[in-house]
Write an enzyme that holds these catalytic residues in place. Structure first.
Site, PDB file in Angstrom:
ATOM      1  N   GLU B  63      25.938  43.858  37.178  1.00 21.43           N
ATOM      2  CA  GLU B  63      25.056  44.968  36.804  1.00 21.43           C
ATOM      3  C   GLU B  63      23.579  44.589  36.845  1.00 21.43           C
ATOM      4  O   GLU B  63      22.725  45.417  37.152  1.00 21.43           O
ATOM      5  CB  GLU B  63      25.419  45.497  35.418  1.00 21.43           C
ATOM      6  CG  GLU B  63      26.725  46.288  35.384  1.00 21.43           C
ATOM      7  CD  GLU B  63      27.952  45.416  35.174  1.00 21.43           C
ATOM      8  OE1 GLU B  63      27.818  44.175  35.177  1.00 21.43           O
ATOM      9  OE2 GLU B  63      29.052  45.981  35.006  1.00 21.43           O
ATOM     10  N   PHE B 125      37.051  49.217  22.564  1.00 24.76           N
ATOM     11  CA  PHE B 125      36.991  48.331  23.729  1.00 24.76           C
ATOM     12  C   PHE B 125      35.774  48.671  24.582  1.00 24.76           C
ATOM     13  O   PHE B 125      35.534  49.817  24.906  1.00 24.76           O
ATOM     14  CB  PHE B 125      38.278  48.480  24.561  1.00 24.76           C
ATOM     15  CG  PHE B 125      38.255  47.648  25.809  1.00 24.76           C
ATOM     16  CD1 PHE B 125      38.213  46.261  25.738  1.00 24.76           C
ATOM     17  CD2 PHE B 125      38.239  48.238  27.061  1.00 24.76           C
ATOM     18  CE1 PHE B 125      38.168  45.486  26.885  1.00 24.76           C
ATOM     19  CE2 PHE B 125      38.201  47.471  28.215  1.00 24.76           C
ATOM     20  CZ  PHE B 125      38.160  46.095  28.128  1.00 24.76           C
ATOM     21  N   GLN B 126      35.022  47.672  24.944  1.00 26.50           N
ATOM     22  CA  GLN B 126      33.796  47.803  25.747  1.00 26.50           C
ATOM     23  C   GLN B 126      32.792  48.750  25.092  1.00 26.50           C
ATOM     24  O   GLN B 126      32.064  49.460  25.773  1.00 26.50           O
ATOM     25  CB  GLN B 126      34.111  48.234  27.177  1.00 26.50           C
ATOM     26  CG  GLN B 126      34.878  47.139  27.943  1.00 26.50           C
ATOM     27  CD  GLN B 126      34.871  47.336  29.449  1.00 26.50           C
ATOM     28  OE1 GLN B 126      34.852  48.461  29.942  1.00 26.50           O
ATOM     29  NE2 GLN B 126      34.896  46.231  30.186  1.00 26.50           N
ATOM     30  N   LYS B 175      32.317  59.077  27.416  1.00 24.81           N
ATOM     31  CA  LYS B 175      33.268  59.490  28.449  1.00 24.81           C
ATOM     32  C   LYS B 175      33.747  60.933  28.253  1.00 24.81           C
ATOM     33  O   LYS B 175      33.918  61.665  29.224  1.00 24.81           O
ATOM     34  CB  LYS B 175      34.462  58.529  28.455  1.00 24.81           C
ATOM     35  CG  LYS B 175      35.323  58.667  29.704  1.00 24.81           C
ATOM     36  CD  LYS B 175      36.325  57.539  29.813  1.00 24.81           C
ATOM     37  CE  LYS B 175      37.142  57.691  31.093  1.00 24.81           C
ATOM     38  NZ  LYS B 175      38.124  56.610  31.240  1.00 24.81           N
ATOM     39  N   MET B 491       8.111  24.889  38.656  1.00 22.85           N
ATOM     40  CA  MET B 491       7.076  25.204  37.674  1.00 22.85           C
ATOM     41  C   MET B 491       7.369  24.484  36.363  1.00 22.85           C
ATOM     42  O   MET B 491       6.450  24.025  35.679  1.00 22.85           O
ATOM     43  CB  MET B 491       6.987  26.719  37.465  1.00 22.85           C
ATOM     44  CG  MET B 491       5.713  27.169  36.795  1.00 22.85           C
ATOM     45  SD  MET B 491       4.220  26.723  37.720  1.00 22.85           S
ATOM     46  CE  MET B 491       3.913  28.226  38.646  1.00 22.85           C
TER      47      MET B 491
END
Lengths: 185, 592
Positions: B63, B125-126, B175, B491
């Site tokens: 993602e 869940f999630q 959802k 760096m």
């Protein structure tokens, strides 16, 4: 701005503002009353290291879903300018008014104060409450609960006087403010 | 919610599912490309997308890649980038791109799935508190609890993401809201009463600015990403105003390309790794005109020594940028393009002739003669600066877009790749996100299929979001990943040399992958080069290859990125040629 000033910190990282004179301000923040809006305001204060001395919030215009958040904060003039600007960046914030700077703001706070004691102390507590025009809203044989409205320092004084007389719990609303005169806002 | 729609705007209202509302709204907003990754909580939206071939969906591998790709798309087109991800880990993986877009003011709309409304708060869940997590790193966010608010919310999100100071907006959609049926409302007339950015400059402030500009003997334009965000017209207005006034121009990292690097009055980038002439001009000027920049700490250096003798004009669309770090004499709240256009008109309205800047020019030329970006060349090894120079020489006449990761290579790219046009330079400036460049290149290439898109990378950064190479292969996005490989987190190594007496704690990458085999494993072309004599032909081979390329450019291992203003130092205290290790005092050591 001039090069001979030495009290400015060397970098934005240590801009502590401690050396500058802090001012205390009461801000009236009008917001859309939607879920999470208080979180946005409070989160902004903590994320950017601003202080909150007191905070109150309630819906004030049901039809337009507007809430009024009153925040008492302190900081340098530059920091206070930033606080206002940063608050206005939040999408649900409609307006920010510096009630202290406007000079027309009146401030009130409400406190509920529990004082437990018997005998002379109990009598003295009641006598002082009368002087402060505090109301008794609950009483038992060993205790009073006083309701007191006024400026914050008046409540502070009242609490200080009650402490040796058995003060054991205080609940305060935080500061509310509104501008004097006929005009709104 | 205080969003209003036109009374007449609902005439085309149609009933549809929440998922269809999302897709219809995206189409109405002109979304042609979006980046995403499906999951349980966004399946209804993916189902609606299945029957919408008009929207090209780029399936990423992680993602974070979708977020940076959307940023690259947005920065190179001026349109909002759109990303679609699922709940929980999908949303948390988006947090870095959201914070990145916030810092660099990139318009982006992120749609996240959420568990059904009745499960919110149950640790389902999630499930994660997406609006809570993104509240402090997005310009605005929404949790849409009712399908009747959905269309309006999406249109409002685009409005907020793309207007004012642009930024990321997150829309979290449970959802069940995606499955529910509701009325679609068009975008016309969707406004938000509490959101009214000021875009037009106040005329009296423009007059004041012109008066200050007329008096200036040592003026400088200090421009930033705001000029790019304001659109190509703003860059043109800047060029017009510069032509009329003859004032020299420097720019922040984010503003490169707004003013052509080939122009004689271009000073180069300013700041920590900016040019000597740009930083000296900032320090010694008598009038600084800051346009769409925010006095970032990489730019100002030590603030008590920042441009001590100048008056400052600050043009910014965000009032909170004014006096945040540096106090200015004349703030102008406006869109940069509008303000520059107003300044152009007002300047022409006073006197046509240019001010006499002969002395200031001579001074600048003396600084310029120090050639602060110069480096010692080599016949045997590829100097990283040389690699960028050759890359520029071989690609400048093409339709080229450059993205970068974060570190030394990024600064060398900013110094040695010279930009002529806006929207050609995509880099993570504010947040400094290693791993930004590769997925950003994916997004840029998706927006400009026929262009040459190059991610100038370091071997450490590129491995952070490397898996998007697979995305590039799948979607036939022929991005070129030009890795300046010095085996060090360059760096970090440089700062350890400067600050920690060469104790190189965990900055050397052992066991680097074979980048050629890696490219081949993903289905791209791998090239390697370690000889300066072969560099041009290999770069040409990279350009000519029709597909993704990973170019392993083996460069000098311990090269330092100079010049440099050490942390805690002033503009006129630059390290020009060599690090000795005692540049930074005790205060500076605590800074980043």
């Amino acid at each position: 701005m001039s090069s001979n000033q030495t009290d400015i910190p060397a970098s934005a990282y240590d801009m502590s503002h401690i050396d500058e004179a802090d001012e205390r301000r009461t801000l009236a923040i009008i917001v859309d009353n939607e879920p999470g809006v208080l979180g946005r305001v409070v989160g902004l204060f903590s994320a950017r290291g601003y202080n909150i001395e007191s905070l109150t919030v309630a819906e004030v215009d049901r039809r337009r879903h507007r809430s009024r958040i009153t925040v008492v904060t302190n900081g340098s003039p530059q920091m206070l300018e930033q606080i206002e600007a940063q608050l206005l960046r939040l999408v649900p914030v409609a307006s920010v008014t510096d009630m202290t700077k406007s000079k027309r703001g009146v401030e009130r706070e409400l406190a509920l104060i529990k004082v437990a004691g018997t005998g002379d102390k109990r009598v003295e507590a009641l006598r002082i409450a009368e002087i402060f025009r505090a109301r008794v809203i609950d009483t038992t044989n060993e205790s009073f609960i006083f309701e007191l409205t006024g400026a914050s320092d008046k409540i502070d004084q009242f609490c200080a006087l009650m402490r040796p007389l058995g003060l054991n719990e205080v609940s305060r609303t935080g500061v509310l403010s509104i501008k004097r005169g006929a005009e709104p806002g | 919610m205080d969003t209003q729609a036109h009374p007449g705007a609902d005439t085309e209202a149609r009933m549809m599912t929440g998922a269809e509302i999302v897709i219809t709204a995206l189409q109405e907003q002109g979304v042609e490309v979006m980046f995403g990754y499906p999951g349980g909580a966004v399946l209804p939206i993916y189902d609606a997308l299945y029957s919408t071939p008009e929207i090209r969906h780029i399936l990423v591998r992680h993602e974070q890649g979708a977020g940076h790709a959307a940023e690259g798309y947005a920065r190179s087109t001026g349109k909002a980038g759109v990303a679609l991800v699922t709940s929980g880990p999908g949303a948390t993986n988006m947090v870095t791109p959201i914070a990145d877009a916030m810092m660099d003011s990139i318009p982006m709309v992120v749609i996240t799935g959420q568990v059904p409304t009745h499960l919110i708060g149950t640790d389902a869940f999630q499930e994660c508190d997406t609006v809570g997590i993104t509240r402090c790193c997005a310009k605005h966010n929404y949790l849409v609890m009712d399908v009747k608010d959905l269309a309006r919310t999406i249109h409002e999100a685009f409005l907020i993401a793309t207007t004012g100071r642009p930024g990321p907006v997150v829309i979290d959609i449970p959802k069940d809201v995606q499955f529910a049926t509701g009325r679609y409302i068009g975008k016309d007339g969707v406004t938000r009463r509490t959101y009214q950015p000021q875009t037009e400059p106040h005329p009296s402030l423009i007059e004041e600015a012109i008066a200050m500009m007329r008096k200036a003997k040592k003026p400088v334009f200090y421009t930033g990403g705001g000029v790019i965000n304001s659109g190509p017209e703003a860059s043109q207005a800047l060029r017009d105003l510069q032509k009329a006034t003859g004032f020299p121009v420097t720019s922040t990292l984010m503003g490169l390309g707004a003013f052509p690097a080939s122009h004689e009055d271009w000073l180069g980038m300013l700041g920590m790794h900016g040019s000597y002439e740009a930083n000296q001009a900032m320090h010694d000027c008598d009038l600084m005109i800051c346009v769409g920049a925010r006095f970032d700490d990489r730019v100002t250096g030590r603030i008590d020594a920042f441009s001590p003798n100048s008056k400052k004009i600050h043009i910014d669309i965000d009032p909170s940028s004014i006096n945040k770090v540096i106090s200015v004499e004349l703030p102008i709240i406006a869109d940069c393009g509008n303000a520059l256009t107003a300044l152009n008109t007002a300047w022409k309205g006073t006197r046509p002739e240019k001010p006499d800047l002969t002395d200031w020019r001579a001074q600048i030329n003396a600084w310029r003669a120090r050639k602060s970006f110069a480096y010692s060349g080599s016949d045997t090894e590829i100097k990283p600066q040389y690699a960028i120079e050759r890359l520029h020489a071989l690609t400048k006449d093409r339709d080229t877009y450059i993205s970068t990761e974060v570190g030394q290579h990024q600064m060398w790219a900013a110094q040695h790749y010279h930009f002529e046009e806006p929207n050609r330079w995509m880099t993570s400036g504010g947040l400094g996100t290693m791993g930004y460049g590769l997925p950003a290149a994916v997004g840029i290439q998706a927006a400009h299929p026929d262009a040459l898109v190059i991610d100038i990378a370091g071997e450490a950064s590129v491995q952070m979001v490397l898996q998007e190479l697979s995305t590039a292969v799948q979607h036939k996005l022929p991005i070129k990943i030009f890795v300046l490989n010095n085996e060090w987190m360059g760096m970090v190594r440089q700062w350890q040399e400067l600050l920690h007496e060469e104790r190189y704690s965990h900055s050397y990458s052992d066991s680097l992958p074979d980048f050629v085999k890696l490219a081949e494993a993903y289905g791209g072309l791998g090239l390697v080069c370690d000889d300066p004599k072969d560099l041009d032909s290999k770069i040409q081979e990279m350009i000519d290859y029709d597909g993704p390329v990973v170019f392993d450019c083996r460069v000098t291992k311990a090269e330092n990125c100079l010049p440099m203003i050490p942390s805690g130092a002033a503009h006129n205290e630059m390290i020009l040629s060599e690090i000795t290790g005692d540049e930074i005092d005790e205060t500076g050591r605590g800074l980043v």
